[in-house]
Design a protein around this motif. Structure first.
Motif, short mmCIF file in Angstrom:
data_model
loop_
_atom_site.label_atom_id
_atom_site.label_comp_id
_atom_site.label_asym_id
_atom_site.label_seq_id
_atom_site.Cartn_x
_atom_site.Cartn_y
_atom_site.Cartn_z
N GLU A 96 -3.54 11.65 0.02
CA GLU A 96 -3.26 11.79 1.44
C GLU A 96 -3.18 13.27 1.79
O GLU A 96 -2.59 14.05 1.03
CB GLU A 96 -1.91 11.13 1.81
CG GLU A 96 -1.69 9.71 1.27
CD GLU A 96 -2.55 8.62 1.91
OE1 GLU A 96 -3.19 8.87 2.95
OE2 GLU A 96 -2.60 7.50 1.34
N THR A 129 0.33 4.44 1.68
CA THR A 129 0.25 5.47 2.72
C THR A 129 1.53 5.53 3.56
O THR A 129 2.05 6.61 3.83
CB THR A 129 -0.97 5.19 3.64
OG1 THR A 129 -2.12 5.05 2.81
CG2 THR A 129 -1.19 6.31 4.64
N TYR A 146 -5.42 3.33 11.58
CA TYR A 146 -6.57 4.25 11.56
C TYR A 146 -6.98 4.78 12.92
O TYR A 146 -6.87 4.09 13.94
CB TYR A 146 -7.77 3.58 10.88
CG TYR A 146 -7.54 3.40 9.40
CD1 TYR A 146 -7.45 4.49 8.56
CD2 TYR A 146 -7.38 2.13 8.84
CE1 TYR A 146 -7.22 4.35 7.21
CE2 TYR A 146 -7.16 1.97 7.49
CZ TYR A 146 -7.08 3.08 6.68
OH TYR A 146 -6.84 2.95 5.34
N ARG A 189 0.35 -7.54 -3.15
CA ARG A 189 -0.07 -8.35 -1.99
C ARG A 189 -0.21 -9.79 -2.44
O ARG A 189 -0.83 -10.06 -3.48
CB ARG A 189 -1.43 -7.86 -1.43
CG ARG A 189 -1.35 -6.47 -0.84
CD ARG A 189 -2.67 -6.03 -0.22
NE ARG A 189 -2.64 -4.60 0.02
CZ ARG A 189 -3.65 -3.86 0.46
NH1 ARG A 189 -4.81 -4.45 0.73
NH2 ARG A 189 -3.52 -2.57 0.64
N GLU A 233 0.88 -1.17 0.00
CA GLU A 233 0.00 0.00 0.00
C GLU A 233 0.91 1.21 0.00
O GLU A 233 2.13 1.08 0.17
CB GLU A 233 -0.94 -0.02 1.22
CG GLU A 233 -0.23 0.01 2.56
CD GLU A 233 -0.29 1.37 3.21
OE1 GLU A 233 -1.37 1.93 3.33
OE2 GLU A 233 0.78 1.89 3.59
N ALA A 285 -15.02 -3.96 -2.35
CA ALA A 285 -14.60 -2.62 -1.94
C ALA A 285 -13.77 -1.98 -3.05
O ALA A 285 -12.74 -2.51 -3.45
CB ALA A 285 -13.80 -2.68 -0.65
N TYR A 305 -5.84 -9.20 -7.27
CA TYR A 305 -4.60 -9.52 -7.98
C TYR A 305 -3.44 -9.41 -7.01
O TYR A 305 -3.56 -8.81 -5.95
CB TYR A 305 -4.42 -8.55 -9.16
CG TYR A 305 -5.64 -8.53 -10.04
CD1 TYR A 305 -5.86 -9.55 -10.96
CD2 TYR A 305 -6.62 -7.55 -9.89
CE1 TYR A 305 -7.01 -9.59 -11.73
CE2 TYR A 305 -7.78 -7.58 -10.65
CZ TYR A 305 -7.97 -8.60 -11.56
OH TYR A 305 -9.11 -8.63 -12.30
N GLU A 313 -2.11 -12.44 -2.30
CA GLU A 313 -3.46 -12.91 -1.96
C GLU A 313 -3.86 -13.96 -2.97
O GLU A 313 -3.25 -14.08 -4.03
CB GLU A 313 -4.45 -11.76 -2.03
CG GLU A 313 -4.23 -10.71 -0.96
CD GLU A 313 -5.38 -9.71 -0.92
OE1 GLU A 313 -6.40 -10.03 -0.30
OE2 GLU A 313 -5.24 -8.64 -1.52
#
Ligand code: HAM
Length: 420
Positions: free
Chosen positions: A132, A85, A264, A114, A83, A281, A123, A116
């Motif tokens: 951001e 961030t 978060y 990732r 990711e 999502a 993917y 997965e």
């Protein structure tokens, strides 16, 4: 027989003409984000593994199971970013961006990795468009960021999307909630998976992301975070909602939305699309007020989101303004004794005037050249045979109307403009 290579499992080749939709979507993102004062940042795809462990969190699925981590030749542990961030915050601190006017408003577009199980919409190399905002505690910034996100999706043609909104509170709210959740789950320890039993000690909040049906039904009766919020967190969340309502932004409060990353605080949100099945999502985001300090910077509140670009494209509405574009709408073909060089010369002169042109340079028959032009989606074919060459003209064939006309070379650009 030589070996035939295949793209690595979970990665894809993106081919034309679909790539024109990808860049079209990215152009809209740049334009919309820039109208909100965001500027692009590009961070390395490789980072120290520890950066993600510290920010995304040791007990998350991402860090625990999904990272592409390896040792380089000097034995350093590196990770392909799962990711963006954490990298943006690392760059913000390292490059001293807190000395510039705050908040820093940064957006990015790029691949993430990732490990997965691949399936529709999921993917191992996927792409995010994210933004951001670092250096403002909100809640107006929270609302403005969400407005920007929804404006972008609206410009792509999305209409009935609903933002799912929640708060995970500040550190005090979450500490209180962790205790409550532990107390609730402890007597049912034997009904928890091995992962969740571990998380009961380390980070009980992560149990809430479970996909296990048994755990889900157990959690249906669990205490909710909303009951542990500090007054300050409650007020922040209420204000965000008021501002969004004032701007008529459709949202729904989802008290069970906690997000799968540890950084978060306060506002969190997701947007899901029904067209995607299990991986529904398309956007996830939220506030992460503790992360800059956690990674060694002066404390700075922050908020952001990332859109899954692969998923976004899978559900792009029919009525979107972003379209597949043909390679080049004009083909130039020579015939008879006219040298191929002439096709190149005419194509170059049209290109200088801003037109997209394919020159037929491989001496095919006119019939084969026309067929090829047709198949690649050309609108016009410019034919130059011996007669045209002698008369200083060209023949323009309109493949859409199947009509053709002789035009002088000087009038060619004007003619193409008129018949468009
Ligand atoms: P995330 O929810 O992990 O959040 O990912 C954001 C989006 O990336 C997801 O909603 C999904 O659309 C897409 N995505 C994630 N994994 C995959 C995958 N394997 N294949 C295809 N798409 C995927 C973040 O990454 C946070 N950094 C968002 C954020 C930014 N929070 C604050 N600022």
């Amino acid at each position: 027989m030589s070996q035939r290579f295949q793209a690595v499992k979970g990665t894809r080749d993106l081919l034309p003409p679909e790539t024109s939709v990808w860049s079209g979507v990215e152009e809209v993102a740049r334009r919309v984000f820039e109208t909100y004062g965001y500027r692009e940042i590009r961070t390395p795809i490789l980072e120290d593994t520890e950066l993600f462990v510290r920010s995304v969190g040791e007990s998350t699925d991402i860090v625990g199971k999904e990272m592409y981590t390896f040792q380089d030749r000097k034995g350093r542990s590196l990770t392909l970013r799962p990711e963006n961030t954490a990298s943006v915050v690392r760059a913000f601190i390292q490059q001293g961006l807190q000395r510039e006017p705050l908040p820093a408003k940064l957006f990015y577009i790029g691949p993430q990795f990732r490990y997965e199980r691949p399936q529709k919409g999921r993917y191992r190399q996927f792409h995010q468009i994210g933004a951001e905002l670092i250096g403002d505690p909100g809640p107006y910034s929270d609302a403005e960021l969400i407005l920007m996100l929804v404006r972008f999706l609206g410009e792509l043609g999305f209409r009935d999307l609903v933002v799912q909104l929640n708060t995970v509170g500040d550190e005090d709210s979450r500490a209180a909630y962790r205790t409550r959740l532990r107390e609730f789950l402890e007597p049912h320890r034997d009904r928890l998976t091995a992962d969740s039993q571990r998380r009961l000690e380390t980070n009980p909040l992560r149990i809430l992301d479970t996909k296990d049906a048994g755990e889900k039904s157990l959690l249906a009766g669990a205490p909710q975070l909303v009951d542990c919020l500090t007054e300050d967190s409650r007020q922040h969340f209420a204000t965000v909602q008021t501002i969004l309502e004032r701007h008529r932004l459709p949202f729904r409060v989802e008290p069970r939305l906690v997000r799968g990353l540890d950084y978060y605080t306060r506002t969190v949100f997701e947007i899901v699309s029904e067209g995607l099945g299990a991986q529904d999502a398309i956007v996830g985001g939220g506030r992460y007020d503790g992360l800059v300090e956690e990674l060694g910077g002066q404390p700075q509140p922050a908020i952001g989101f990332a859109i899954g670009e692969d998923r976004l494209l899978e559900v792009l509405p029919e009525e979107t303004s972003v379209r597949l574009s043909p390679v080049a709408p004009i083909a130039v073909v020579t015939a008879g004794n006219v040298p191929t060089e002439e096709a190149l010369a005419v194509a170059e002169s049209l290109r200088r005037q801003g037109l997209s042109v394919a020159a037929e340079l491989s001496r095919r028959s006119v019939k084969a050249a026309l067929k090829r032009a047709h198949r690649s989606g050309c609108r016009w074919v410019i034919l130059i045979g011996d007669d045209e060459m002698a008369g200083g003209t060209v023949t323009v064939r309109d493949l859409e109307t199947a009509s053709q006309s002789q035009v002088t070379r000087d009038a060619l650009v004007e003619h193409l403009g008129e018949s468009e």
